[in-house]
Design an enzyme around this catalytic site. Structure first.
Site: not given
Ligand code: GLU
Length: 306
Positions: A241-243
């Site tokens: 979700s952060k990449s």
């Protein structure tokens, strides 16, 4: 059978934060919790975790509901929205206050970082305001007194998990400095109110589980079972979700993503090719086996994340 020995009917849930569209990582949590509930003939509820209004994206909740429908993930009962449940969170806070389990805290982020030891999730609050607000300082947040050493929980996938709450977590924020109720409070109140018997969610919340159980005990609420699904990492090794690999799943073409998630969750291949999502679930639900789910984490490469 005595009424208190009647087994509770399984009630599971999926609790997305409407911060954006569903991606493969969140689809893993949706599929895993849905399949586990349906396999056991249980209910599967949907809760939109929009307690932190600053992080919410307008319209993301409806996009999530549409995507779940397209993937054949049908839910029971009315969708619950945390933003509409302030009264229940306030009542829980009041109960904690009456039991003298909370205290106002004046510390800023900077003070907490300067005074606290570094824990796995950031600085651990050193308890400066535990004995009362320092003179001249105003309350910013409300904290729970965590008077608890080791707390153990047996996760169905990860096995025993022990955390020393006082040493590793510290006094948890219940109402934030910006006035919003904390996720940790909301999730505990909601899981109890929705009668959730088993929480199946992403392993990023494994470390939050002991503090949620502590809070359940403080509020006299039942403890559900927990199963934390493997996290999906992008090929850069970061949480999906952060990449860059956190591309939304395509509601117009759900089958490939469903099959991919099924495989990532370690499930046995389905006997026949499915022509549509209904056929997929018809085969998949009876075959679901939580014991096959890997501890993870799982890694995929960026171009595979759709
Ligand atoms: N709202 C959280 C998320 O989207 C999940 C919380 C939970 O399942 O307890 O990551």
């Amino acid at each position: 059978m005595a009424p208190d020995s009647v087994p509770l009917r399984y009630r599971g849930r999926f609790a997305p934060s409407p911060t954006g569209p569903l991606h493969l990582g969140s689809l893993i949590a949706a599929v895993g919790s849905f399949a586990d509930a349906r396999h056991q003939g249980g209910a599967w509820l949907l809760r939109i975790e929009d307690v932190d209004q600053q992080r919410c994206l307008p319209g993301a909740d409806l996009a999530i509901l549409k995507t779940l429908e397209a993937f054949g993930l049908w839910w029971d009962e009315a969708v619950s929205y945390q933003s509409q449940r302030s009264g229940q969170y306030e009542a829980a806070l009041e109960r904690l206050r009456q039991d003298q389990l909370t205290y106002p805290c004046a510390c800023t982020r900077r003070e907490i970082a300067a005074n606290g030891r570094q824990g796995p999730e950031g600085p651990i609050y050193a308890g400066n305001c535990r004995a009362g607000l320092p003179p001249g300082r105003a309350a910013r947040s409300l904290r729970l007194r965590v008077d608890c050493g080791d707390l153990s929980v047996v996760d169905i996938i990860h096995g025993p998990n022990t955390q020393n709450l006082a040493a590793e977590v510290g006094d948890v924020v219940m109402r934030r400095a910006d006035g919003f109720f904390a996720y940790q409070l909301a999730v505990v109140v909601d899981d109890a109110e929705q009668g959730i018997t088993r929480v199946v969610r992403g392993a990023d919340l494994l470390g939050s589980t002991p503090r949620q159980i502590y809070l359940q005990r403080c509020l006299g609420l039942p403890q559900p079972e927990y199963a934390h699904l493997p996290l999906l990492l992008g090929d850069d090794g970061r949480k999906l979700s952060k990449s860059l690999a956190a591309a939304p799943v395509d509601p117009a073409d759900p089958l490939p993503s469903l099959l991919r998630v099924w495989q990532l969750l370690g499930q046995a291949p389905l006997a026949d090719a499915s022509a549509n999502v209904a056929e997929f679930w018809q085969q998949a639900i009876p075959r679901w086996d939580l014991a096959r789910v890997p501890v993870g984490p799982l890694t995929i490469n960026s171009d595979e994340s759709r």
